[in-house]
Design a protein around this motif. Structure first.
Motif, PDB file in Angstrom:
ATOM      1  N   ASN A  40     -12.253   7.862 -11.472  1.00 26.91           N
ATOM      2  CA  ASN A  40     -10.970   7.711 -10.793  1.00 26.91           C
ATOM      3  C   ASN A  40     -10.073   6.696 -11.481  1.00 26.91           C
ATOM      4  OD1 ASN A  40     -12.697   8.903  -8.566  1.00 26.91           O
ATOM      5  ND2 ASN A  40     -10.762   8.666  -7.450  1.00 26.91           N
ATOM      6  N   ASP A  55      -4.970   3.265  -4.641  1.00 22.73           N
ATOM      7  CA  ASP A  55      -6.205   4.060  -4.639  1.00 22.73           C
ATOM      8  C   ASP A  55      -7.415   3.283  -5.155  1.00 22.73           C
ATOM      9  OD1 ASP A  55      -4.752   6.119  -3.581  1.00 22.73           O
ATOM     10  OD2 ASP A  55      -4.846   7.403  -5.351  1.00 22.73           O
ATOM     11  N   ALA A  57     -10.859   2.741  -5.793  1.00 21.60           N
ATOM     12  CA  ALA A  57     -11.961   3.696  -5.760  1.00 21.60           C
ATOM     13  C   ALA A  57     -13.281   3.067  -6.189  1.00 21.60           C
ATOM     14  CB  ALA A  57     -11.640   4.876  -6.690  1.00 21.60           C
ATOM     15  N   CYS A  77      -2.529   3.899  -0.486  1.00 23.03           N
ATOM     16  CA  CYS A  77      -3.397   5.062  -0.665  1.00 23.03           C
ATOM     17  C   CYS A  77      -2.565   6.330  -0.811  1.00 23.03           C
ATOM     18  CB  CYS A  77      -4.343   5.206   0.515  1.00 23.03           C
ATOM     19  SG  CYS A  77      -5.382   3.749   0.818  1.00 23.03           S
ATOM     20  N   HIS A  84     -11.109   8.048  -3.383  1.00 21.11           N
ATOM     21  CA  HIS A  84      -9.918   7.232  -3.626  1.00 21.11           C
ATOM     22  C   HIS A  84      -9.855   5.983  -2.746  1.00 21.11           C
ATOM     23  CE1 HIS A  84      -7.592  10.002  -6.297  1.00 21.11           C
ATOM     24  NE2 HIS A  84      -8.504  10.829  -5.823  1.00 21.11           N
ATOM     25  N   GLY A 160      -1.667  10.568  -7.409  1.00 21.68           N
ATOM     26  CA  GLY A 160      -2.974  10.806  -6.808  1.00 21.68           C
ATOM     27  C   GLY A 160      -3.537  12.114  -7.300  1.00 21.68           C
ATOM     28  N   GLY A 201      -4.459  10.673 -10.438  1.00 27.78           N
ATOM     29  CA  GLY A 201      -5.643  10.084  -9.833  1.00 27.78           C
ATOM     30  C   GLY A 201      -6.896  10.217 -10.671  1.00 27.78           C
TER      31      GLY A 201
END
Length: 218
Positions: A40, A55, A57, A77, A84, A160, A201
């Motif tokens: 990610n 995000d 992760a 987010c 994520h 994302g 993402g």
């Protein structure tokens, strides 16, 4: 367009110190009874004083290393698939920063956490970090509450799993819908300048102009 190299290195930067950095973390994505190994992209938007984490992760440690003592103004987010957000709790605890999520993604968030996000995102919201404005764009389809973050000062949009190099995100699992996703990309993202850099993402960056050509077949 910058190459992605060292963890925490600036991908895009402005002469006033505003920059976007990338940290890559690895773990699993789990949904509908399946589990997949994934890498990610975690994005940090800020300057030498403050930063927003997008995000967080899998693993908080490398993310916090890249924060490097700066004030974290928010944990933003793009959506709430577990891969994520699995470090969101640890980054929140370490930094004291609030977690921002679109309410329509609570159905996914609640699969990972038993506490609710601190702030609700909405289409058209203007967030601020390091003195620059970041626009929230609601782009449902991959997930019902998926959003993108447009940073005009750096000519970038953080998508994302809404849009990748090579096309739209996946829509084969629960709470996703391909026609909705394609409409979001066409009607929301492709209204931005074509040379806008797309920071995704997972995987490599692209531009909106490059992806607009590919979407013609969707």
């Amino acid at each position: 367009m910058a190459e992605f190299t060292d963890q925490g290195a600036a991908v895009l930067a402005h002469e006033d110190g505003l920059r976007i950095q990338r940290v890559v973390t690895s773990g699993t994505f789990e949904l509908d009874g399946g589990s997949w190994d994934v890498d990610n992209n975690v994005w940090l938007i800020g300057d030498d004083r403050e930063v927003a984490v997008v995000d967080p992760a899998h693993d908080a440690a490398p993310i916090l290393d890249a924060v490097a003592g700066r004030t974290v103004v928010g944990i933003w987010c793009t959506h709430a698939h577990n891969d994520h957000i699995t470090a969101a709790g640890d980054v929140r605890e370490a930094s004291g920063a609030p977690v921002f999520l679109h309410p329509e993604d609570r159905v996914l968030w609640d699969m990972t956490y038993d506490w609710q996000p601190d702030e609700a995102l909405a289409d058209g919201d203007e967030l601020t970090v390091a003195g620059t404005s970041v626009r929230v764009i609601h782009t449902p389809g991959h997930a019902p509450g998926a959003v993108c973050f447009f940073v005009p000062a750096l000519g970038a949009v953080l998508t994302g799993d809404t849009l990748f190099q090579g096309g739209p995100g996946a829509t084969g699992r629960s709470y996703s819908d391909k026609p909705t996703l394609v409409a979001s990309i066409r009607e929301k993202l492709f209204t931005l300048p074509g040379d806008t850099v797309v920071l995704t993402g997972h995987g490599d960056s692209t531009t909106l102009a490059a992806e607009e050509v590919g979407l013609e077949d969707e």
